[in-house]
Scaffold this active site. Structure first.
Site, PDB file in Angstrom:
ATOM      1  CE1 TYR A 112      -3.976   2.328   1.399  1.00 58.54           C
ATOM      2  CE2 TYR A 112      -2.763   2.776   3.052  1.00 58.54           C
ATOM      3  CZ  TYR A 112      -3.494   3.248   2.480  1.00 58.54           C
ATOM      4  OH  TYR A 112      -4.615   4.194   2.288  1.00 58.54           O
ATOM      5  CG  ASP A 184      -2.416  -4.100   4.540  1.00 57.17           C
ATOM      6  OD1 ASP A 184      -3.545  -5.164   4.542  1.00 57.17           O
ATOM      7  OD2 ASP A 184      -2.245  -3.655   4.492  1.00 57.17           O
TER       8      ASP A 184
HETATM    9  C1  PLP Z   1      -6.778   1.657   3.312  1.00 60.98           C
HETATM   10  C2  PLP Z   1      -5.418   0.818   2.928  1.00 60.98           C
HETATM   11  C3  PLP Z   1      -5.022   0.931   4.365  1.00 60.98           C
HETATM   12  C4  PLP Z   1      -5.265   1.886   4.868  1.00 60.98           C
HETATM   13  O1  PLP Z   1      -5.985   1.993   5.912  1.00 60.98           O
HETATM   14  P1  PLP Z   1      -6.286   3.781   6.556  1.00 60.98           P
HETATM   15  O2  PLP Z   1      -8.030   3.078   7.424  1.00 60.98           O
HETATM   16  O3  PLP Z   1      -6.875   4.435   5.145  1.00 60.98           O
HETATM   17  O4  PLP Z   1      -5.240   4.708   7.173  1.00 60.98           O
HETATM   18  C5  PLP Z   1      -4.148   0.149   4.306  1.00 60.98           C
HETATM   19  N1  PLP Z   1      -4.027  -1.205   3.732  1.00 60.98           N
HETATM   20  C6  PLP Z   1      -4.491  -1.474   2.635  1.00 60.98           C
HETATM   21  C7  PLP Z   1      -4.537  -2.124   2.112  1.00 60.98           C
HETATM   22  C8  PLP Z   1      -5.718  -0.663   2.489  1.00 60.98           C
HETATM   23  O5  PLP Z   1      -6.280  -0.276   0.912  1.00 60.98           O
END
Ligand code: PLP
Length: 403
Positions: A112, A184
């Site tokens: 990300y 993630d």
């Molecule tokens: C959007 C996103 C984030 C960050 O999330 P926020 O709540 O916007 O800070 C992290 N990892 C991935 C894969 C995302 O799509």
């Protein structure tokens, strides 16, 4: 609080709920607090020795956040969870908790974007050596591991390009107890993918996306087993990190319908991805659930479903034509984030420093919401037919000039 025998939909309905504690009401209420009062000084003194998950002071959470912690830990099959005010805060908090100056970090090249930026600036400034790796690396990650390597950071599938990572192979190649594998898991959520069962140690959710599911709250979650859990939790508590009770309540509400929503996102996204893949204005659709996708085999092996977010590579098309296409759509919103009930579209420009990408044409990212897929397809096809006609005109002009 683990209940591994329950099926995923049942877990989503029951996880973290304790109606008997709240006079029978179905949902844990929003408990807002800073000060918590004690009957006497003895009780106050005893409270200071109590563990996480008990009401002491608002900064350590209230029953609303405790319910979400229990629910997320149960859904990912772990000892516990830590909440953050956003997904990015969860990424930053986990990496800061696990890394010290002099350590080495391995990060997927398909990470990300803001997470890449955090590694490249904040972590490097703090003396952490960062190496990006090709998301398709698999067991060859062993070649990049150094004595100082402490964290391998994966995101599967990757942002914007959607490559599924071989988490079991990466875990097998990085078996040292010194190395923590972080994944993630925002795209699939624990409903479709459980990286801890595949050898990872910590998973991260931008709950902002599918968990909250209604585009109205920011929230991040890290889920882990001991001993990683304690380290991550202590870092967050020590830095005064918390998630507000209203956000936690919205996430709990979202969690209850997560399975039903994701099944519909999946069904509609598949219909649309397949149809787009056949359109002459489209070069390729980047979606692991398609048989033609490079990640199809890994996705089938490790995931139990696909969600509503995928990439589209157009055939060679001018910048202006892409912008006109996006502006022509009536049902796709233009904006950051995804995972809500509504469809979205954005042009995307992946940054890659450790993998070759040679796109023939511009890239788009689509989120397929809960609208009727027939309506969405009609909207997209109208725009793509226009784009195709514009491409043909450009071709003719080009041919005339070069005759
Ligand atoms: C959007 C996103 C984030 C960050 O999330 P926020 O709540 O916007 O800070 C992290 N990892 C991935 C894969 C995302 O799509």
């Amino acid at each position: 609080m683990r209940a591994p025998t329950l099926k995923r939909d049942t877990q989503l309905v029951h996880a973290g709920r304790r109606p008997a504690d709240f006079g029978g009401v179905v949902n844990t209420p929003v408990v807002r607090a800073s000060t918590v009062l004690y009957p006497d000084i003895g009780a106050y003194e005893r409270s200071r020795a109590s563990k996480f998950g008990t009401l002491r002071y608002g900064r350590y959470g209230t029953q609303t956040s405790f319910a979400l912690v229990d629910a997320m830990a149960e859904c990912e099959g772990a000892d516990g969870a830590v909440l953050y005010p956003s997904g990015l805060a969860a990424i930053a908090g986990v990496l800061k908790a696990l890394l010290s100056p002099g350590d080495h970090l391995l990060v997927t090249d398909a990470v990300y974007g803001p997470a890449r930026n955090f590694c490249d600036t904040e972590l490097r400034r703090n003396g952490i050596d960062v190496t990006f790796f090709n998301p398709g690396i698999g067991s060859s990650i062993g070649d990049l591991v150094r004595p100082q390597t402490r964290v391998v950071y994966c995101e599967s599938p990757g942002s914007l390009t959607f490559e599924v990572q071989d988490i079991p192979a990466i875990a097998a190649a990085c078996r040292s107890p010194d190395i923590t594998i972080v994944v993630d898991n925002t795209w699939a959520t624990p409903f479709f993918h459980r990286p801890l069962d595949l050898g990872a140690h910590v998973t991260i959710q931008a709950a902002t996306k599918y968990i909250v599911g209604h585009s109205d709250a920011m929230l991040g979650v890290a889920v882990a087993n001991e001993p990683h859990l304690q380290r991550i939790r202590d870092w967050a508590a020590g830095h005064g990190i918390l998630a507000g009770p209203d956000e936690c309540w919205l996430a709990l509400r979202g969690l209850r319908s997560l399975g039903a929503r994701l099944r519909q996102h999946q069904e509609s996204a598949k219909i649309i991805a397949l149809s787009l893949a056949d359109h002459p204005a489209v070069e390729k659709v980047l979606y692991p659930a398609l048989e033609t996708d490079i990640s199809q085999a890994l996705w089938k092996r490790d995931f139990s479903g696909a969600t509503g977010l995928f990439g589209v590579e157009l055939v060679s098309t001018s910048h202006d034509a892409v912008r006109a296409f996006i502006d022509s759509l009536g049902l796709f919103g233009i904006g950051s984030s995804w995972g809500g009930f509504e469809s979205l579209i954005l042009p995307s420009k992946p940054v890659r420093t450790a993998s070759d990408i040679n796109w023939k044409g511009p890239l788009l990212r689509l989120h397929i919401g809960l609208e009727d897929p027939d309506d969405l397809l009609e909207d997209l096809h109208r725009g793509l037919d226009m784009l195709n006609a514009a491409n043909r005109r450009d071709e003719r002009k080009h041919n005339v000039k070069h005759r």
